[in-house]
Structures are given as C-alpha cells and as structure tokens.
Design an enzyme around this catalytic site. Structure first.
Site, PDB file in Angstrom:
ATOM      1  N   GLU A   1      21.644  75.346  23.504  1.00  0.00           N
ATOM      2  CA  GLU A   1      21.906  76.791  23.427  1.00  0.00           C
ATOM      3  C   GLU A   1      20.653  77.591  23.787  1.00  0.00           C
ATOM      4  OE1 GLU A   1      24.817  77.947  23.257  1.00  0.00           O
ATOM      5  OE2 GLU A   1      26.004  76.337  22.391  1.00  0.00           O
TER       6      GLU A   1
ATOM      7  N   ASP B   1      32.225  69.709  28.928  1.00  0.00           N
ATOM      8  CA  ASP B   1      32.408  70.670  30.011  1.00  0.00           C
ATOM      9  C   ASP B   1      31.230  70.864  30.973  1.00  0.00           C
ATOM     10  OD1 ASP B   1      31.065  71.812  27.877  1.00  0.00           O
ATOM     11  OD2 ASP B   1      32.261  73.639  27.771  1.00  0.00           O
TER      12      ASP B   1
ATOM     13  N   GLU C   1      41.228  78.397  20.096  1.00  0.00           N
ATOM     14  CA  GLU C   1      40.180  77.409  20.380  1.00  0.00           C
ATOM     15  C   GLU C   1      40.792  76.064  20.798  1.00  0.00           C
ATOM     16  OE1 GLU C   1      37.252  78.140  20.863  1.00  0.00           O
ATOM     17  OE2 GLU C   1      35.905  76.491  20.416  1.00  0.00           O
TER      18      GLU C   1
ATOM     19  N   GLU D   1      35.688  81.573  29.530  1.00  0.00           N
ATOM     20  CA  GLU D   1      36.100  80.604  30.560  1.00  0.00           C
ATOM     21  C   GLU D   1      37.294  81.047  31.404  1.00  0.00           C
ATOM     22  OE1 GLU D   1      35.095  79.846  27.550  1.00  0.00           O
ATOM     23  OE2 GLU D   1      33.354  78.561  27.906  1.00  0.00           O
TER      24      GLU D   1
HETATM   25  C1  DMJ Z   1      28.988  79.220  27.016  1.00  0.00           C
HETATM   26  O1  DMJ Z   1      27.922  79.282  26.155  1.00  0.00           O
HETATM   27  C2  DMJ Z   1      28.681  78.274  28.125  1.00  0.00           C
HETATM   28  O2  DMJ Z   1      29.544  78.538  29.163  1.00  0.00           O
HETATM   29  C3  DMJ Z   1      28.767  76.845  27.722  1.00  0.00           C
HETATM   30  O3  DMJ Z   1      28.579  75.949  28.781  1.00  0.00           O
HETATM   31  C4  DMJ Z   1      30.082  76.534  27.036  1.00  0.00           C
HETATM   32  N1  DMJ Z   1      30.843  77.701  26.770  1.00  0.00           N
HETATM   33  C5  DMJ Z   1      30.180  78.811  26.188  1.00  0.00           C
HETATM   34  C6  DMJ Z   1      31.091  79.979  25.974  1.00  0.00           C
HETATM   35  O4  DMJ Z   1      32.363  79.630  25.609  1.00  0.00           O
END
Ligand code: DMJ
Length: 457
Positions: free
Chosen positions: A31, A176, A280, A299
């Site tokens: 993060e 992801d 979610e 997203e």
């Molecule tokens: C974001 O912080 C980034 O896109 C991360 O890769 C995963 N998704 C969150 C937001 O949903």
C-alpha cells in the site's frame, strides 16, 4: 489531469514542506508503494516533463524534492526484502525500525509481486539498481513457485518456506495487480521476460479460470465467468467473484482482447445495476452478496474508461453516468464520499479510501473528458495500479538490473518505446479496427442471460 496547475503546485509544496517518513509507524509495503511512492514519482515525472502537456506544472526552484522523498521512503521499505529465504518480501515494515519482531511470514501474491513498476521507475530515475532488483527478485521467486500442473499461482505464500498457504487462484483480491504489473512493467521498461511471463499467465488463466462458452457474445452455454480454483488441480474452490476482479476487462483492453473484456465488464455492470454499487464479494450461485460492503472501489469505472477508449461506444458513457449517479445518491456524505457498509441496506461507514480520489474519480472524470491531453496521440502514458500517471519514455528504458543478476548478464532483451504495442490509449484504440468501433454491441441474448444470472429479471 484536470489541468489545475495552481492547486497542483500548492499541493506539491504542501507535501514538500510537511511530509516526513521518519515515523514510528508500521505500514503495508504494497500500500505504501502504490499509494505513496507511486504518487511521489508520478508528480515528479509530471513536474520534470519537458513537454508539460497538462499545462504549466513546473515548480519554482524545484530541486527533485519529490524524488528524494520517494527515495527516502523506498529505503525505509527495503528491510522488508531482507532476511527472507525466498526473496519474497515481508508484508509490513516499520518506517523507523524495520520489520517488526513479531512479523508475519505470510504474504499475498499481489502484495509481494506488484512492486516492480514503482521500484523500477525509482531505480531508473536514480541510476541505482537496488530497488528494481529486489522487486524483480520477488516477482521471479513467486513465478518459480507456480504449479507444474496448471501453471497457476496461489494467493498467499510463506516467504521463508515458499509454501503456498492460500491455494486459491483467481483474478481478485490477493492476485489482481500481480498480473497487471507483469504487463505494465513490460509496457514501461520493455523487458521481454515480463511480457513472456504475462503471456504465460494469461494463457493459464484462460485455460483454468475461465468457465462458460468459448465465444463470449454468441453461441450456446453459459456466459463466461472467471472463477476461483485450486492452483494445483484447477478445481472450483468457491462460487463467488469479488469486486476487485472487475479490473480485468481493463487489462484485457490493454492486450487487445476487447471482445472478452466487453462481456466480463457487462457482467459486473449488471451487478452494479442491481445494487447501485458492487458488493465486495458476489455469490453467482446464490445470486446474492457474500460480503456486502463497497469501499468506493474504482475497478469497474477503470474498465469502463478503458473500454470507452478502445471502442468509443457511447454505451460506456451511459455506464459512467449510471455509476456517477449511484455514487451521488448512495455514498455522498457531508465531508466526502462514504464507504457503503451494506450495498442492499445502503448504510454508510465513516471512511473514504484514498483510491476513491486517485482512481474512481480520476477515471470517471477522464471518461467524459474527450479532449484531455492523456488522450492525444503522441502523448504516451500509463496508469499505475493506483491510477497515478507515468509517461512511457526513454528515461525508463535504461535498465541496470540485469548487470547485477548472477548468470543473467545482458540476457534481457530490450524493446524500444515505439516498439511496444500496448503503450497508450490512443494506440490501444487502434487495436480495434476503425470499422469495428461502435460495432461491438452485446447481443440481447447475452444481456438477458447475465441479467438473469444476477437476478435483475
Ligand atoms: C487499489 O488500491 C489498487 O488498484 C490495487 O491494486 C487493488 N485495488 C485497490 C482499490 O480497490
């Protein structure tokens, strides 16, 4: 992005004057990288861009302060990459004291394996290979742990033993951005091995995660869906998909798999229409949310924006308008926009994640801003996973990392920026032949099927 140079300059000054990372604070490496390091680097790139396409974003007497801050932060994150037997980093680090003594040895694939874009940019701007080297080592370590049988990766791994603690392979939480950054690293740095890994991963995803009929928009059988499976056997593990997975159509646009992207996006939009938000986790068997909160995630908007750029089909403007109206109706609060605690009851939480501004709002704004400099051909930009923009240019083509990787000297092939196919959105658009633009409608049969699948009809 909005061309508001005075606010940009004010904000940059505020950051330079007031932010310090010398804090006894334990942060998540992932993060901190995508939100903080990424924004510092992006702003630095914008300030030092000789072309200044967004208006005059230069800062008077700028002395690379944001780059120095990014460097300082990254050095504080480096202990996460030490004392790990696999090279996969610890998930958390204290900015002052390093890895906490009681630290967890388990981390998720996305968290450990999607640091390469920011760390690579930093290395290449500083001419110091350390950062890219540790991030690349982590990607390679994860990659080497994929299943011999399916080629898939799990979602949680022990960084000392390399043992998969979470054997779920999917496209959402925990996985992801790992896939996203394989492709985006290639787009930015032009290293062929990143593309090869991505292509392999994409093939395995299609073979093992994608269920339903082959041609998404026609034929018999269920509309396609990407499910969560056991990484070793390919067997279905559960019957939910998560809201994070809605980024995948956007990634498919970047590689030119537009038709499949259109179908998957439509499925997520159908869920949005039902709740005015994305839960979610949505259970496609029960046709109900499994986990009902919505923290203003970007997203679906991100994929909507990228699909609009690729197809110019006004349908996506309509989707954007719909999303915008639900956000206004259900999430607007006195001092911002609120996380929905429950998508059915529409109860709110006193919390607004930073990605709401850096991604959700940015992609919505850009969707409607046809004339934005980002959309002009000749300007080549890429979005980081947190929606920060970085220019795709020669500055990032000088890699240093292969010189220090044992046995790999000079082995990496480099691609020039103009040879990279998926570089900006104007060139992505060109991947859909002109005559097919507007002409990629979803068949009404498909729409009826997905509406039925999410209980809309
Ligand atoms: C974001 O912080 C980034 O896109 C991360 O890769 C995963 N998704 C969150 C937001 O949903």
């Amino acid at each position: 992005v909005m061309g508001n140079s005075s606010e940009f300059q004010k904000a940059v000054k505020l950051v330079i004057d007031t932010v310090s990372f010398d804090k006894d604070s334990t942060v998540q490496v992932f993060e901190a990288t995508i939100r903080v390091l990424g924004s510092l680097l992006s702003a630095h790139i914008i300030i030092t861009d000789t072309k200044q396409p967004f208006g005059d974003m230069t800062i008077k007497d700028y002395d690379n302060e944001l780059l120095h801050m990014a460097h300082d932060l990254a050095v504080r994150l480096l202990p996460a990459f030490e004392n790990t037997k696999t090279g996969i980093p610890y998930p958390r680090v204290n900015l002052k004291t390093g890895v906490p003594p009681d630290s967890n040895n388990e981390t998720c694939t996305a968290g450990a394996g999607s640091l390469l874009v920011e760390f690579g940019i930093l290395s290449r701007l500083l001419g110091d290979s350390t950062f890219e080297w540790v991030a690349r080592r982590a990607v390679k370590a994860l990659w080497s742990l994929r299943s011999n049988n399916t080629g898939l990766l799990g979602n949680v791994v022990n960084i000392q033993t390399g043992h998969w603690v979470g054997k779920q392979s999917g496209l959402g939480a925990g996985s992801d951005s790992f896939y996203e950054y394989l492709l985006k690293s290639y787009i930015l740095f032009g290293e062929k091995e990143d593309l090869e890994m991505f292509n392999d991963a994409y093939r395995n995803i299609q073979n093992h995660l994608r269920r339903g009929r082959e041609a998404c928009n026609e034929g018999e059988g269920d509309p396609p869906l990407y499910v969560n499976v056991n990484m070793f056997t390919g067997q279905l593990m559960n019957t939910w998909i998560d809201s994070l997975q809605a980024f995948f159509p956007g990634l498919q646009v970047l590689i030119g798999d537009v038709e499949d992207a259109i179908c998957l996006h439509a499925f997520y939009y159908a869920i949005w229409k039902r709740y005015g938000a994305l839960p979610e986790r949505y259970n496609w068997q029960l046709q109900a949310p499994d986990v009902p909160f919505y923290p203003l995630r970007p997203e679906l908007v991100e994929s909507t924006y990228l699909l609009y750029q690729a197809t110019k089909n006004p349908f996506y403007l309509h989707v954007g308008m719909d999303i915008l109206q639900s956000l206004e109706k259900y999430t607007k609060a006195k001092c911002g926009y609120a996380t929905l605690h429950h998508v059915v009851e529409k109860t709110k939480e006193d919390r607004m994640e930073s990605f709401f501004l850096s991604e959700t709002c940015k992609y919505l704004y850009l969707l409607f801003d046809e004339e934005n400099p980002l959309h002009k051909s000749g300007n080549k930009y890429m979005f980081t996973t947190e929606g920060h923009i970085v220019s795709v240019d020669e500055r990032f083509r000088n890699s240093l990392w292969q010189d220090i990787l044992p046995g790999e000297e000079g082995s990496a092939e480099k691609i020039k920026p103009n040879e990279v196919k998926a570089v900006n959105f104007s060139s992505n658009c060109n991947r859909v032949p002109d005559e097919r633009r507007y002409l990629l409608p979803l068949k009404s049969n498909y729409m009826r099927q997905i509406d039925r699948m999410v209980g809309l009809i």
